[in-house]
Design a protein around this motif. Structure first.
Motif, PDB file in Angstrom:
ATOM      1  N   ASN A  33      47.658  50.574  16.935  1.00  0.00           N
ATOM      2  CA  ASN A  33      48.494  51.687  16.476  1.00  0.00           C
ATOM      3  C   ASN A  33      49.456  52.167  17.558  1.00  0.00           C
ATOM      4  OD1 ASN A  33      47.681  51.719  13.845  1.00  0.00           O
ATOM      5  ND2 ASN A  33      46.159  53.351  14.093  1.00  0.00           N
ATOM      6  N   HIS A  70      53.443  52.267  16.836  1.00  0.00           N
ATOM      7  CA  HIS A  70      54.279  53.452  17.058  1.00  0.00           C
ATOM      8  C   HIS A  70      55.442  53.120  17.991  1.00  0.00           C
ATOM      9  CE1 HIS A  70      52.280  56.705  14.920  1.00  0.00           C
ATOM     10  NE2 HIS A  70      51.115  56.156  15.239  1.00  0.00           N
ATOM     11  N   PRO A 122      50.824  59.893  11.264  1.00  0.00           N
ATOM     12  CA  PRO A 122      49.822  60.124  12.313  1.00  0.00           C
ATOM     13  C   PRO A 122      48.500  60.651  11.768  1.00  0.00           C
ATOM     14  CG  PRO A 122      51.510  61.834  12.372  1.00  0.00           C
ATOM     15  CD  PRO A 122      51.989  60.796  11.406  1.00  0.00           C
ATOM     16  N   GLN A 164      59.432  53.383  16.956  1.00  0.00           N
ATOM     17  CA  GLN A 164      60.414  54.144  17.734  1.00  0.00           C
ATOM     18  C   GLN A 164      61.618  53.282  18.103  1.00  0.00           C
ATOM     19  OE1 GLN A 164      58.113  55.659  20.997  1.00  0.00           O
ATOM     20  NE2 GLN A 164      57.084  57.223  19.747  1.00  0.00           N
TER      21      GLN A 164
END
Length: 719
Positions: A704, A708, A541, A712
């Motif tokens: 992004n 992400h 991040p 996940q």
């Protein structure tokens, strides 16, 4: 490019023959000498016609293609050459090489003689197949009577002479032309007064097995099997080089036949001293149930190994097959270390990602791999490699000394090598010595390592922290067995509070190669700290991104120049900084470019040159992922600008076009204008660098978020 004289090739051939009939005269038999005498007795134009043919890839040559402007009475001299055997009339024995070069109309002519007709719409492959099926010897004889082609004669002499001159079968006379045109640098200071071999039987034996090794893959399975069944009749190799070529020839032949005739293949492989040949024999015999015999052989190898390569295999195989060890040493070394987390943007340059990771932790890290160790070896032993022995380089085309290619360096110079190592009393003394060699010899072609301006910095750090005894032992190992220990070195050199260490970096799924295992084990044994560092990917991040846009004078990086650069620096979902500059492209900006971008010649007249902002730009981009819309365009232009300054430029890249196609599939267009319109992104000045960069940064936020979410999902599936 330099223009050569009209008969340059004849001058080169006489230079070539001068070496063969001079320093190599003792390596020639009566037929070799007879050929040279016969050639030199030819008229000059006939010599030209023969040498012209030597530069052709195929031995089968179309007569009309030998009609050169600088050669007088072409047909008359061709007839002379045919009468004396320098060329031959094509016959049925030349069938296969002839078919390899015939054009489709010529194949159709051949088919005509068999009473068949090829259609103009037929593919060449189908016409060739028809010729091979329907044309017999009589049809070929009719084709030969047309006298379209001739075949080179005396090729066996020329190939042997090339082997004596270059030391291999892959080099040709065209290297002389490349030298004279300045394309190929050579070592002009080589005296060229010594041959590669001392005795004719060693030279002929080395040439025989080099030729056999090259021939293997040109044979079909039946021919290879016939060759293998006759392996007991092969002549005994004479000399180091002949033995090396023989071992590699037998390895190649045996490997090719493993799935054809296993007993025959194993018999051939057993005759080879190549470690891989020995390994294959042991593996296959184990599969066949000869476990007791294999165990005895493995134990014998461990007690008295021929090389580090076969020793590493024997120890590992014995442990796994006879001592109930479940995993290989390669696997064990990979599993022994704790993985480090690196942002997935470094998937294509994992070593670079780890290097930056360490630098962020205030550790010194350098990409070294084989480059450092080959440079150290070359600099430490430069005198022994290139100056102590006038036979180190035989011709100006040689780069690597014979003693390395034949792996006899330590054997030839043991006393000088050990004396040099003994006199190394401190690391800083060695650094001074290698620095002196580097300053004196910088840029000299050497065939061992490539010169690099940053090398001295790496050497300074290395010698500040290295254990002298470990360094000396590794140099000794390289001298004793350069073929084994010239590669397989770890990716990174790292210096921190604990001292100096080397790390081999492995991403997910990467395997440790056998040569790496051997070299790393040797380094550890010598006293170096060497780690195998596995990497796992994650989305960091805090990874900074530099979203870049450029404006240019045109579309080709090699021909056009940058007029403006704009950068939006992104961390997380926020633009944290921006940078923009006009650039003087040092050339006229075309009117159509001005109409597109609004940037004209007056605006850039007082702007900085790229060289003036190069350091600032590099600093600004440091540690970032390079992001752009059609990234290769922007990245390519900036890399080209740095190359003009003789600087490297390398960064991990992300393309917002490609990534938007993944994140939001199915849109009619992925141009920057259409994407900004689709997502309601404000663009203040399209086709100005900073405005476009800021718009692309908005697309990066979308990308992004998608990345992400995908990460996940993958993490959830693992659970």
């Amino acid at each position: 490019m330099k223009e050569l004289p009209s008969k340059y090739y004849l001058t080169h051939f006489h230079e070539f023959l001068g070496f063969i009939s001079g320093p190599c005269e003792h390596l020639l038999d009566a037929e070799d000498k007879g050929f040279i005498k016969q050639f030199l007795a030819l008229p000059e134009d006939a010599q030209c016609l023969f040498v012209r043919g030597q530069n052709r890839k195929s031995a089968i040559i179309k007569r009309t293609s030998l009609d050169y402007e600088e050669i007088n009475e072409h047909q008359k001299h061709l007839d002379v050459l045919i009468n004396e055997g320098f060329y031959q009339e094509v016959d049925f024995e030349h069938k296969q090489p002839l078919l390899d070069i015939l054009t489709k109309p010529e194949l159709a002519l051949l088919l005509n003689f068999a009473g068949l007709k090829a259609k103009s719409s037929d593919a060449k492959a189908s016409v060739l197949e028809a010729v091979e099926t329907h044309c017999d010897k009589s049809h070929f004889q009719q084709f030969f009577s047309e006298k379209i082609y001739v075949c080179r004669g005396f090729d066996h002499h020329i190939r042997y002479f090339l082997f004596l001159f270059f030391g291999n079968l892959g080099s040709g006379l065209n290297k002389f032309s490349m030298r004279d045109m300045g394309i190929m640098p050579t070592k002009r200071n080589v005296t060229m007064n010594v041959a590669r071999f001392d005795f004719i039987d060693e030279a002929k034996s080395a040439y025989y097995y080099a030729s056999k090794r090259r021939e293997v893959n040109t044979l079909n399975t039946e021919q290879q099997l016939a060759l293998a069944n006759n392996h007991e009749q092969f002549p005994a190799p004479k000399g180091t080089l002949a033995n090396s070529h023989c071992d590699r020839f037998l390895l190649k032949l045996g490997k090719n036949l493993l799935n054809v005739d296993l007993p025959c293949a194993l018999a051939v492989l057993a005759k080879s001293n190549e470690p891989l040949a020995q390994e294959k024999v042991l593996r296959e015999r184990y599969k066949l149930g000869d476990k007791q015999w294999v165990q005895e052989q493995l134990e014998s190898i461990i007690d008295n190994p021929d090389s580090e390569v076969i020793l590493a295999f024997a120890e590992d195989f014995l442990a796994r097959k006879y001592q109930q060890k479940r995993t290989s040493e390669l696997t064990d070394m990979l599993r022994a270390q704790t993985p480090i987390l690196i942002d997935e943007m470094y998937m294509d340059s994992v070593e670079h990602g780890v290097k930056l990771h360490y630098q962020k932790l205030a550790k010194q890290a350098f990409r070294t791999e084989n480059r450092l160790w080959r440079a150290l070896f070359g600099l430490v032993f430069w005198h022994e490699l290139f100056e102590i022995d006038n036979t180190a380089l035989i011709t100006e085309f040689d780069y690597s000394p014979q003693s390395l290619s034949q792996n006899t360096f330590y054997q030839m110079h043991e006393q000088a090598i050990e004396t040099r190592l003994y006199r190394m009393t401190s690391s800083q003394l060695v650094f001074k010595q290698v620095s002196k060699v580097m300053l004196e010899k910088y840029g000299t072609p050497n065939g061992i390592f490539r010169w690099n301006k940053s090398l001295l910095e790496v050497l300074a750090v290395f010698f500040d922290h290295v254990r002298l005894d470990a360094f000396k032992q590794q140099m000794r190992l390289m001298a004793q067995d350069f073929s084994t220990f010239s590669d397989g070195y770890p990716d990174l050199m790292v210096v921190d509070k604990k001292g100096l260490r080397f790390e081999e970096i492995k991403g997910p799924g990467d395997q440790l190669r056998k040569n790496q295992l051997i070299t790393i084990k040797a380094m550890r044994k010598a006293g170096f700290d060497v780690a195998i560092t596995p990497v796992e990917w994650f989305l960091d991040p805090n990874q900074p991104y530099a979203v870049v846009d450029i404006e240019t004078t045109g579309g080709r990086a090699n021909n056009h120049r940058i007029t403006e650069i704009g950068i939006a620096k992104v961390i997380g979902n926020q633009v944290v900084d921006t940078w923009q500059s006009l650039i003087n492209p040092q050339r006229h900006i075309p009117r159509n470019i001005t109409q597109l971008t609004g940037i004209d010649n007056e605006m850039v007249a007082d702007a900085p040159l790229f060289v003036e902002i190069a350091d600032t730009l590099r600093t600004y981009l440091a540690d970032c992922v390079f992001v752009a819309h059609n990234v290769n365009f922007d990245y390519g232009f900036i890399r080209a600008e740095y190359e003009r300054l003789e600087q490297n430029f390398r960064m991990p890249k992300l393309c917002t076009v490609r990534e938007m196609r993944k994140a939001v599939p199915g849109l009619p267009s992925y141009s920057l204008a259409n994407l900004t319109h689709h997502f309601g992104i404000d663009m203040t000045r399209h086709h100005r660098a900073l405005s476009d960069a800021e718009a692309a940064a908005e697309l990066l936020f979308i990308i992004n978020d998608y990345r992400h979410q995908e990460a996940q999902k993958k993490a959830h599936l693992k659970i």
